[in-house]
Design an enzyme around this catalytic site. Structure first.
Site, PDB file in Angstrom:
ATOM      1  N   ASP A  77       0.356  -0.848   0.419  1.00 27.81           N
ATOM      2  CA  ASP A  77       0.337   0.070   0.296  1.00 27.81           C
ATOM      3  C   ASP A  77       1.330   0.984   0.360  1.00 27.81           C
ATOM      4  O   ASP A  77       1.500   1.069  -0.320  1.00 27.81           O
ATOM      5  CB  ASP A  77      -0.950   0.057   1.562  1.00 27.81           C
ATOM      6  CG  ASP A  77      -0.418   0.363   2.720  1.00 27.81           C
ATOM      7  OD1 ASP A  77       0.953  -0.651   3.000  1.00 27.81           O
ATOM      8  OD2 ASP A  77      -0.614   0.850   3.460  1.00 27.81           O
ATOM      9  N   GLU A 138       0.336  -1.076   5.662  1.00 25.26           N
ATOM     10  CA  GLU A 138       1.764  -1.028   6.381  1.00 25.26           C
ATOM     11  C   GLU A 138       1.188   0.793   7.366  1.00 25.26           C
ATOM     12  O   GLU A 138       1.222   1.536   8.080  1.00 25.26           O
ATOM     13  CB  GLU A 138       3.043  -0.782   5.759  1.00 25.26           C
ATOM     14  CG  GLU A 138       4.068  -0.312   6.946  1.00 25.26           C
ATOM     15  CD  GLU A 138       4.696   0.475   7.024  1.00 25.26           C
ATOM     16  OE1 GLU A 138       5.566   1.101   7.713  1.00 25.26           O
ATOM     17  OE2 GLU A 138       3.674   1.719   5.870  1.00 25.26           O
TER      18      GLU A 138
END
Length: 379
Positions: A77, A138
């Site tokens: 991400d 994350e």
């Protein structure tokens, strides 16, 4: 096509896939791309499906039947919303590659792949000793990824986190912990001209609380409290019946957490404007990872291998969170920032130093082989 050209081609394809933390389809597209690439190196995937976020992916060699010694950790991400790559596409200028997530951390996808590709071509059995974990969240504190990270880290000899190296090439051996909270004040609405005395301003109450929250910061102790976003009210001529603030906290030691959380609760419970009430919700999302003796030993190994290939690698700390915090908290030797060199993370100025792609691929390759040597013991 030269090796650098191959790397840049792969990097370009990844950067042009939007994969913001809340863009599940985008993150899963990146995941599918990586699965196909690593399948060519003998890795097979276990997909941990998620409903809200992208799926997590664990890669293992198909023929391994023992516990691998090294965990390579990466995230898929980015912080950039859907459509960013179309507005700000991948481009290379003067040895710098630009684009959303180019350094944090799609460049690391590339260096990890090419390091393991070299092992696949020269010493494939060593890949049995390596697990690769791609997580999907994350950038927002790993709400679904943390338990998977901790589960996969248990029993590992070392964890190498492929966040980008800093601008000067340093790796990260210590990160501060942190958390996110939302404080909401409920008030009583009233017309500010006709009958303001009948109201209770949530905005005014929140203003007092914001000042108190910022006073919790203590630079000497490594504590920082920041109210970054506020919302409230409905109209300029109406006493506000609600207001809320998004709070970010950073701390250097986990023992500071309980005292800090208690202080935030105390601020929420103290009422300055009669008729208002306050609630606060949130949690510590990232633990502080200490610079332990084992991590110091792993860092010295990394620095030694870097010097052998003509790279000088220093160490640094970071105020930002990372998945490294979770493995370090388990007592496992962990080095963060093993990816290529970059800067400007999370901004339009984010870039990756192109020459560092091959340098950091070689460094990762050599560190993996050295960590797996029988004479290397972290204690």
């Amino acid at each position: 096509m030269s090796k650098q050209e191959e790397m840049l081609h792969m990097l370009s394809e990844l950067v042009m896939m939007d994969s913001g933390s809340y863009d599940k389809s985008g993150v899963d597209n990146v995941g599918s791309y990586l699965i196909n690439a690593f399948n060519e190196l003998g890795f097979v995937e276990t997909i941990v499906k998620q409903e809200e976020y992208g799926n997590h992916i664990l890669l293992k060699q198909k023929k391994t039947n023992k516990q691998p010694s090294i965990l390579l950790m990466l995230h898929m991400d980015t912080v950039f919303p859907v459509g960013t790559s179309a507005v700000r596409p991948f481009v290379v200028k003067d040895d710098k590659a630009y684009g959303p997530g180019v350094a944090d951390m799609k460049g690391s996808h590339v260096t990890t792949y090419f390091a393991l590709k070299t092992l696949y071509e020269t010493n494939p059995t060593i890949l049995n000793q390596i697990d690769v974990l791609f997580t999907s969240d994350e950038e927002i504190g790993a709400p679904s990824g943390r338990s998977i990270i901790e589960e996969q880290a248990i029993g590992k000899k070392a964890v190498l986190v492929m966040e980008p190296a800093r601008k000067d090439g340093s790796v990260v051996t210590f990160r501060r912990g942190g958390g996110r909270y939302v404080m909401r004040v409920e008030g009583i609405a009233a017309h500010s001209g006709n009958d303001p005395e009948k109201g209770a301003s949530a905005v005014e109450e929140l203003a007092y609380k914001i000042i108190a929250l910022h006073q919790l910061s203590d630079a000497t102790a490594g504590i920082h409290v920041n109210v970054g976003v506020i919302r409230g009210g409905t109209a300029v001529n109406t006493v506000a019946d609600y207001a809320e603030a998004d709070i970010d906290i950073r701390l250097s030691k986990m023992e500071q957490a309980s005292e800090l959380e208690a202080a935030i609760e105390s601020i929420a419970n103290e009422t300055r404007i009669k008729g208002t009430s306050t609630t606060v919700k949130g949690r510590i999302t990232e633990t502080a990872n200490d610079r332990s003796n084992k991590t110091i030993q792993l860092y010295e190994l990394v620095r030694e291998q870097a010097r052998l290939v003509g790279i000088e690698v220093g160490e640094t700390s970071s105020g930002g969170g990372s998945d490294a915090s979770y493995t370090s908290a388990l007592g496992i030797p962990t080095i963060d920032g093993m990816g290529p060199v970059g800067s400007g993370f999370h901004s339009e100025e984010e870039y990756l130093q192109v020459t560092s792609l091959q340098e950091r691929t070689t460094l990762l390759l050599n560190v993996i082989q050295r960590v797996l040597s029988k004479d290397v013991v972290f204690k």
